[in-house]
Enzyme design. Structure first.
Site, mmCIF file in Angstrom:
data_model
loop_
_atom_site.group_PDB
_atom_site.id
_atom_site.type_symbol
_atom_site.label_atom_id
_atom_site.label_comp_id
_atom_site.label_asym_id
_atom_site.label_seq_id
_atom_site.Cartn_x
_atom_site.Cartn_y
_atom_site.Cartn_z
ATOM 1 N N CYS A 157 43.781 43.468 38.111
ATOM 2 C CA CYS A 157 42.482 44.340 38.156
ATOM 3 C C CYS A 157 41.466 43.623 38.222
ATOM 4 C CB CYS A 157 42.552 45.177 36.751
ATOM 5 S SG CYS A 157 44.318 46.135 36.402
ATOM 6 N N LYS A 217 45.892 44.411 23.066
ATOM 7 C CA LYS A 217 45.594 43.142 23.510
ATOM 8 C C LYS A 217 45.373 42.311 21.994
ATOM 9 C CE LYS A 217 43.479 44.358 27.728
ATOM 10 N NZ LYS A 217 44.587 43.943 28.832
ATOM 11 N N ASP A 261 32.506 43.067 27.209
ATOM 12 C CA ASP A 261 33.755 43.515 27.481
ATOM 13 C C ASP A 261 34.734 42.307 26.772
ATOM 14 O OD1 ASP A 261 36.419 43.652 28.074
ATOM 15 O OD2 ASP A 261 36.178 44.022 30.223
ATOM 16 N N HIS A 269 36.752 42.767 35.096
ATOM 17 C CA HIS A 269 37.793 43.636 35.191
ATOM 18 C C HIS A 269 37.353 44.896 35.905
ATOM 19 C CE1 HIS A 269 40.963 46.381 33.674
ATOM 20 N NE2 HIS A 269 41.744 45.315 33.684
ATOM 21 N N GLN A 305 39.631 40.225 26.432
ATOM 22 C CA GLN A 305 40.326 39.091 26.254
ATOM 23 C C GLN A 305 39.817 38.188 25.308
ATOM 24 O OE1 GLN A 305 43.223 38.633 27.919
ATOM 25 N NE2 GLN A 305 43.101 40.503 29.117
HETATM 26 C C1 LIG Z 1 38.711 42.078 30.578
HETATM 27 C C2 LIG Z 1 39.388 43.353 30.418
HETATM 28 N N1 LIG Z 1 38.613 44.284 30.402
HETATM 29 C C3 LIG Z 1 39.089 45.614 30.020
HETATM 30 C C4 LIG Z 1 40.615 45.757 30.218
HETATM 31 C C5 LIG Z 1 40.821 47.417 30.225
HETATM 32 O O1 LIG Z 1 41.671 47.495 28.832
HETATM 33 P P1 LIG Z 1 42.384 48.978 28.487
HETATM 34 O O2 LIG Z 1 43.257 48.931 29.723
HETATM 35 O O3 LIG Z 1 43.157 48.596 27.274
HETATM 36 O O4 LIG Z 1 41.232 49.736 28.410
HETATM 37 C C6 LIG Z 1 41.146 44.698 30.127
HETATM 38 C C7 LIG Z 1 42.974 45.097 30.362
HETATM 39 O O5 LIG Z 1 43.616 44.499 30.996
HETATM 40 C C8 LIG Z 1 40.645 43.402 30.492
HETATM 41 O O6 LIG Z 1 41.535 42.358 30.461
#
Ligand SMILES: Cc1ncc(COP(=O)(O)O)c(C=O)c1O
Lengths: 415, 150
Positions: free
Chosen positions: A372, A234, A208, A131, A211
């Site tokens: 993203c 999430k 990370d 991401h 998900q």
């Molecule tokens: C794999 C992953 N990492 C990071 C993020 C970023 O999360 P947040 O926008 O809640 O900080 C997301 C959210 O879309 C994600 O799916």
């Protein structure tokens, strides 16, 4: 499965859906079919009630008042921290840092750990699947330190090419930052293996888990990972709250990320000494009630049982994959052997954005775009995909609605 | 508002068979438009003949609305005086973003663009419909920079 059912009773989706007030909403006169859980999950009444209750009965600022309510609020927040610790099986409460979300957690590690540890030529290893929030913070610290970013590739199915990754981990590798589950493809990444390989060369690992945590039980001690981040929203909790787990020894050695109240021990204009963990990294008034809401979400998931949720979602994903694969002109993007709850696809001749609009009018919420994760789109030479992402309350009937919605798309575009 | 009002035949036709698709080499003006939300990308190429648009082409990777709108735009502005082109853009922009639906006279003044008016009821799609126009306008201004619809 049978043992699980014996322990908790059958997984009763209809009853579980009743826990989520928003699922009763209609959009454009149609029942809501919410398949955008990867972007953010809906909230059970248990979370909504916990938030309301916190504001109505135990709200004040934390860690500073001697008065009754401040103590109650502090206890509520610290009890949420314990729930997170149990959820991740961290060793200590103070290894749990409350942050705004995964994005802030990664920025914190990149800035604080990175500035203290990265030298010119040191390598940060990422994957094509990350991401943007697990790419950009590392680019920022790269530019400040002269470190170098390497990228482990994925194959045509969207699985990580482990031989390449193994080749890229070397004596200059300092940090390996990888997603646990790809938000664009659904790929489950073999993080235990990656962590072992990284540690063999003395590199640290940040996972990370955005998900992953809604679908996969995580044990940070068994994994031996150095950092693990996720976002509350999430995980059926509120937005604006998230978690950075870090090994205590690492966090203790890291300089603060932001300065302010809460994170200090003593302040004079000559010198400030910092508070211990976790407060050193929690400058300013935190999202107190957000933490309480997150704690309630974790408790709720515990009451259903994450393995049972995972089994339900797995079955849904298999069903959806089978039904979509049977449609003409559908191309599923991401067919890794191990996947979690995410189905990305394209439809020949129709741009994902148009698909999203047409599905929306059928009451079906999906995400369309690059998610993203532009490097993933580039890897598959696509501008965008449609992504259906499943949660614990989704049903086979909703998958059927998605399939019917796609037939409607084809009907409109065929004419 | 029905989906069919958005995806009218004329729009689907332009999106499947875009007119004036391609590039123009120097000395054409060129400008790109980007819609980061959905990944739509369009590049508009223009040559001038005095104060008229002599030729116009575009390349696009995008949704049906953005491709159709670009295609319709090229048909409408080719050979037209710049002043009219600018006026048409501002009428079109006003029509798709205005609070009230355009009246008959307004629709008339939109030439062939009336079919795109359906996006008014799909707020997330207005940017798709105006993307190529923004790019065209920035090509005309000679800035030739990438425009983003935000
Ligand atoms: C794999 C992953 N990492 C990071 C993020 C970023 O999360 P947040 O926008 O809640 O900080 C997301 C959210 O879309 C994600 O799916």
């Amino acid at each position: 499965m049978n043992a699980l059912m014996a322990e908790h009773g059958a997984y009763d989706v209809a009853r579980i859906r009743g826990d989520f007030p928003i699922l009763g909403e209609r959009v454009y006169g149609k029942p809501l079919t919410y398949l955008d859980n990867g972007a953010s999950a809906q909230k059970p009444r248990a979370v909504i009630d916990a938030i309301r209750n916190a504001y109505e009965t135990e709200y004040a600022n934390v860690h500073r008042g001697v008065h009754y309510l401040s103590q109650r609020a502090t206890d509520a927040m610290e009890s949420a921290r314990q729930k997170v610790r149990d959820f991740l099986n961290a060793r200590e409460d103070h290894e749990i840092i409350f942050v705004r979300g995964a994005t802030e957690g990664i920025n914190l590690v990149a800035a604080s750990w990175g500035r203290a540890n990265l030298k010119p030529g040191d390598e940060i290893l990422l994957t094509t699947m990350e991401h943007h929030s697990n790419i950009v913070p590392w680019q920022m610290i790269r530019d400040q330190t002269g470190a170098v970013i390497k990228v482990a590739p994925i194959d045509d199915d969207g699985a990580l090419v482990m031989e390449e990754l193994a080749r890229l981990i070397g004596p200059r590798t300092r940090m390996v930052a990888v997603t646990h589950v790809s938000n664009a493809l659904g790929t489950v990444v073999p993080i235990a293996d990656i962590i072992r390989r990284a540690h063999a060369v003395g590199a640290k690992v940040l996972i990370d888990g955005c998900q992953a945590v809604p679908h996969i039980p995580v044990d940070v001690q068994a994994l031996d990972c150095d950092f693990y981040v996720f976002s509350g929203h999430k995980l059926y909790g509120p937005s604006g709250i998230g978690v950075l787990y870090g090994k205590a020894a690492l966090l203790e050695a890291m300089p603060p990320y932001q300065g302010g109240g809460e994170m200090i021990e003593t302040v004079t204009f000559q010198k400030t000494t910092y508070a211990g963990l976790p407060f050193k990294f929690e400058a300013g008034t935190p999202h107190i009630v957000g933490a309480v809401g997150l704690g309630a979400a974790i408790e709720y998931l515990g009451s259903l049982g994450l393995p049972r949720i995972a089994a339900h979602e797995h079955e849904l994903l298999a069903y959806a994959t089978e039904r979509l694969a049977a449609l003409n002109a559908i191309r599923i993007v991401g067919r890794a052997p191990e996947k979690a709850a995410i189905l990305s696809f394209t439809l020949d001749g129709v741009h994902p954005h148009d698909i999203g609009t047409i599905l929306d009018r059928e009451g079906i919420a999906v995400r369309t775009g690059h998610h993203c994760a532009q490097p993933v789109m580039d890897r598959f030479d696509l501008p965008a995909t449609v992504r259906a992402s499943f949660g614990l309350y989704n049903t086979r009937e909703e998958v059927d609605r998605l399939v019917a919605g796609l037939a409607r798309v084809q009907e409109i575009f065929r004419s | 508002m029905e989906l069919r009002d958005l995806y009218q035949d004329v729009i689907l036709d332009h999106s499947k068979h875009p007119r004036n698709f391609g590039t123009l080499g120097p000395p054409a003006f060129e400008a790109r438009g980007n819609n980061p939300l959905c990944g739509d990308r369009v590049t508009v190429y223009l040559t001038l003949d005095g104060d008229r648009v002599a030729d116009v082409r575009f390349e696009a990777k995008g949704c049906a609305i953005s491709v159709a709108s670009a295609s319709m735009m090229t048909e409408l502005i080719k050979g037209r005086p710049l002043e009219e082109v600018r006026a048409l853009f501002s009428r079109f922009h006003a029509a798709v973003t205005a609070k009230n639906a355009p009246d008959a006279a307004n629709l008339e003044a939109l030439d062939g663009l009336a079919a795109l008016i359906g996006v008014r009821d799909f707020p997330t799609r207005v940017k798709c419909a105006t993307l190529a126009w923004h790019a065209m306008s920035s090509a005309l201004d000679g800035s030739g920079t990438t425009v983003k619809t935000e």
